[in-house]
Write an enzyme that holds these catalytic residues in place. Sequence first.
Site, mmCIF file in Angstrom:
data_model
loop_
_atom_site.group_PDB
_atom_site.id
_atom_site.type_symbol
_atom_site.label_atom_id
_atom_site.label_comp_id
_atom_site.label_asym_id
_atom_site.label_seq_id
_atom_site.Cartn_x
_atom_site.Cartn_y
_atom_site.Cartn_z
ATOM 1 N N HIS A 1 0.723 -1.145 0.196
ATOM 2 C CA HIS A 1 -0.104 0.005 0.056
ATOM 3 C C HIS A 1 0.924 1.214 0.182
ATOM 4 O O HIS A 1 1.727 1.498 -0.778
ATOM 5 C CB HIS A 1 -0.889 -0.151 1.069
ATOM 6 C CG HIS A 1 -2.105 0.932 1.237
ATOM 7 N ND1 HIS A 1 -2.392 1.541 0.325
ATOM 8 C CD2 HIS A 1 -3.035 1.058 2.282
ATOM 9 C CE1 HIS A 1 -3.571 2.249 0.551
ATOM 10 N NE2 HIS A 1 -3.566 2.206 1.824
ATOM 11 N N HIS B 1 -2.305 -2.314 -9.861
ATOM 12 C CA HIS B 1 -3.471 -1.626 -9.006
ATOM 13 C C HIS B 1 -4.686 -2.620 -8.974
ATOM 14 O O HIS B 1 -5.092 -3.071 -9.768
ATOM 15 C CB HIS B 1 -3.677 -0.341 -9.229
ATOM 16 C CG HIS B 1 -4.266 0.349 -8.259
ATOM 17 N ND1 HIS B 1 -5.622 0.241 -8.027
ATOM 18 C CD2 HIS B 1 -3.803 1.191 -7.191
ATOM 19 C CE1 HIS B 1 -5.879 1.161 -7.040
ATOM 20 N NE2 HIS B 1 -4.985 1.742 -6.453
ATOM 21 N N ASP C 1 2.775 5.511 -7.020
ATOM 22 C CA ASP C 1 4.115 5.347 -6.290
ATOM 23 C C ASP C 1 5.201 5.136 -7.069
ATOM 24 O O ASP C 1 6.429 5.326 -6.636
ATOM 25 C CB ASP C 1 4.044 4.149 -5.295
ATOM 26 C CG ASP C 1 3.051 4.297 -4.030
ATOM 27 O OD1 ASP C 1 3.026 5.351 -3.445
ATOM 28 O OD2 ASP C 1 2.026 3.300 -3.963
HETATM 29 N N1 CMC Z 1 4.611 -7.100 -10.323
HETATM 30 C C1 CMC Z 1 4.658 -8.251 -10.952
HETATM 31 N N2 CMC Z 1 3.470 -8.995 -11.165
HETATM 32 C C2 CMC Z 1 2.323 -8.395 -10.530
HETATM 33 C C3 CMC Z 1 2.486 -7.157 -9.938
HETATM 34 C C4 CMC Z 1 3.582 -6.437 -9.939
HETATM 35 N N3 CMC Z 1 3.834 -5.206 -9.164
HETATM 36 N N4 CMC Z 1 1.352 -6.739 -9.518
HETATM 37 C C5 CMC Z 1 0.427 -7.789 -9.903
HETATM 38 N N5 CMC Z 1 1.215 -8.750 -10.512
HETATM 39 C C6 CMC Z 1 0.646 -10.083 -11.069
HETATM 40 C C7 CMC Z 1 0.315 -10.933 -10.067
HETATM 41 O O1 CMC Z 1 1.540 -12.046 -9.727
HETATM 42 C C8 CMC Z 1 -0.800 -11.767 -10.428
HETATM 43 O O2 CMC Z 1 -0.399 -12.779 -11.591
HETATM 44 P P1 CMC Z 1 -1.009 -14.036 -11.769
HETATM 45 O O3 CMC Z 1 -2.254 -13.871 -12.271
HETATM 46 O O4 CMC Z 1 0.058 -14.973 -12.839
HETATM 47 O O5 CMC Z 1 -0.970 -14.762 -10.180
HETATM 48 C C9 CMC Z 1 -1.552 -10.684 -11.302
HETATM 49 O O6 CMC Z 1 -0.554 -9.604 -11.654
HETATM 50 C C10 CMC Z 1 -2.549 -10.305 -10.499
HETATM 51 O O7 CMC Z 1 -2.148 -9.719 -9.151
HETATM 52 P P2 CMC Z 1 -2.850 -9.458 -7.778
HETATM 53 O O8 CMC Z 1 -1.769 -9.803 -6.543
HETATM 54 O O9 CMC Z 1 -3.985 -10.772 -7.889
HETATM 55 O O10 CMC Z 1 -3.478 -8.214 -7.923
HETATM 56 P P3 CMC Z 1 -3.968 -7.507 -6.599
HETATM 57 O O11 CMC Z 1 -5.365 -6.517 -7.206
HETATM 58 O O12 CMC Z 1 -4.499 -8.178 -5.435
HETATM 59 O O13 CMC Z 1 -2.907 -6.536 -6.109
HETATM 60 C C11 CMC Z 1 -1.367 -4.732 -5.880
HETATM 61 C C12 CMC Z 1 -2.850 -5.201 -6.239
HETATM 62 C C13 CMC Z 1 -1.274 -3.225 -5.878
HETATM 63 C C14 CMC Z 1 -1.320 -5.138 -4.487
HETATM 64 C C15 CMC Z 1 -0.291 -5.500 -6.804
HETATM 65 O O14 CMC Z 1 -0.357 -5.090 -7.969
HETATM 66 C C16 CMC Z 1 1.146 -5.091 -6.136
HETATM 67 O O15 CMC Z 1 1.500 -5.662 -5.280
HETATM 68 N N6 CMC Z 1 1.703 -4.078 -6.686
HETATM 69 C C17 CMC Z 1 3.027 -3.874 -6.352
HETATM 70 C C18 CMC Z 1 2.852 -2.816 -4.956
HETATM 71 C C19 CMC Z 1 2.531 -1.414 -5.376
HETATM 72 O O16 CMC Z 1 3.027 -0.819 -6.336
HETATM 73 N N7 CMC Z 1 1.561 -1.035 -4.435
HETATM 74 C C20 CMC Z 1 0.991 0.321 -4.596
HETATM 75 C C21 CMC Z 1 -0.479 0.545 -5.026
HETATM 76 S S1 CMC Z 1 -0.988 1.942 -5.395
HETATM 77 C C22 CMC Z 1 -0.988 2.797 -3.886
HETATM 78 C C23 CMC Z 1 -1.562 2.307 -3.069
HETATM 79 O O17 CMC Z 1 -2.879 1.845 -2.845
HETATM 80 O O18 CMC Z 1 -1.031 2.641 -1.742
#
Ligand code: CMC
Length: 448
Positions: free
Chosen positions: A268, A308, A365
Amino acid sequence: MPKETLTITDNRTGKSYEVPITDGTIRATDLRQIKVDDQDFGLMTYDPGFMNTCSCRSAITYIDGDKGVLRYRGYPVDQLAENATYLEVAYLLINGELPTQSELDEFTHNITHHTFVHENVRTFIDGFRYDAHPMGMLVATVGALSTFYPEAKHVLDHEIRRTQMIRLIAKMPTLAAWSYRHSMGMPFVYPNNELSYTENFLYMMKRIAEPKFEVHPEIVRALDVLFILHADHEQNCSTNVMRGVGSSRADPYVAVAAAAAALYGPLHGGANEAVLRMLREIGSVNNVPAFIKEVKSGVGGRLMGFGHRVYKNYDPRARVIKRLADQVFDIVGKKSPLLSVALELERIALSDDYFVSRKLYPNVDFYSGLIYEALRIPVDMFPVLFAIPRTSGWLAQWEELLLDKEQKIARPRQIYTGYGERKFIPMSERKRSSVTAEAVKSSPRETD
Ligand code: CMC
């Protein structure tokens, strides 16, 4: 005309049910009538991480993740970033309308005159270890404010509630700056009522012994725009915590502490810190392809600052921040060497099928850390810089929750997967379980 209802047939019983659809949603509790027999509790929904569950009705922030749209109270965030100040936006979030000049003057006056904290807060912060993370200090200290304002527990009293909201928005920069000063071993700087909200924060954080402390007005403006972009984001993880804690009628200081704790996590608000650490680790443009390969194979962690839950398009905040980064680099006179690493990461990721097929785009971010770095703000402070402006969003959402007659204490259901009833085992008959033995074997030794 088609009916706004959903007909569900339960194949276990052959019975059909008709439930209303309102605003594109059905009520989860309408499913409870679906039972196999009279003993059955009724059908529930299972939704870890709230992937498809609305927890509230809200009139504050609108996001269209597919189109990359973000609006506060109807105003597109890029228009607000272009034309408004952070305090104007905080007023908008809390009150629903942009302030007139006199309303803004009064609001600014109130905020400015609540920036001081009790002297014991100063000693409280002094009690932290010299190397304490500023976000840990902020979380603890904002929670501790609850003990200074016991009347804050009267959350249903409009006047009292509003006073705490002003106090929280006003004092967060003071606590944030003091957390930083403590971690740097520097004396605390008291607020200066002559400065704007954002300039005052920079003053409390950065002032050393200058007779007249001055920051380039465009740097102040850049930080103010970053504050605007971070002010609210509908039902994100920390806002959900704010509402969850608020739903028990806890006071707003402890609720903001809990929300800030949620924000601290690397998935986050801690992501901006993680992005910069990642860029430093990659080091140079040449290492980008290998890093991307590792991310795709799953061994190298995630590409921080990408992806996201809601945006399946370019995060509109990232667009504004990318422009802002260029302006800031022009003023400080040098580009961060990490900018080229970030640009290359973005270029490759946006054309790579792994990221494209998963709709992973840069989020807020990805570039914000580079701006903070250019302003010579240490990475530990990045999530703190997110928490300051998000406070107005948390408070707007918290008040909306308290005034919403449909809201109740947040209390999800579970699918129980544990044992059925077991007979108590006396100590003398217990055997060491394999789980405990495994945990002891693999746990790291405490060295400190
Ligand atoms: N790098 C590589 N792969 C990713 C990433 C990433 N940053 N984000 C998602 N994926 C992949 C994930 O492995 C999954 O692949 P598969 O379908 O093969 O298993 C797919 O994309 C869907 O990911 P998810 O984890 O199910 O998606 P989510 O909606 O639960 O997660 C998230 C959203 C923001 C937690 C995630 O994208 C992430 O961890 N991003 C990196 C951390 C980040 O930048 N966070 C800031 C978010 S914006 C500001 C805030 O909210 O504070």
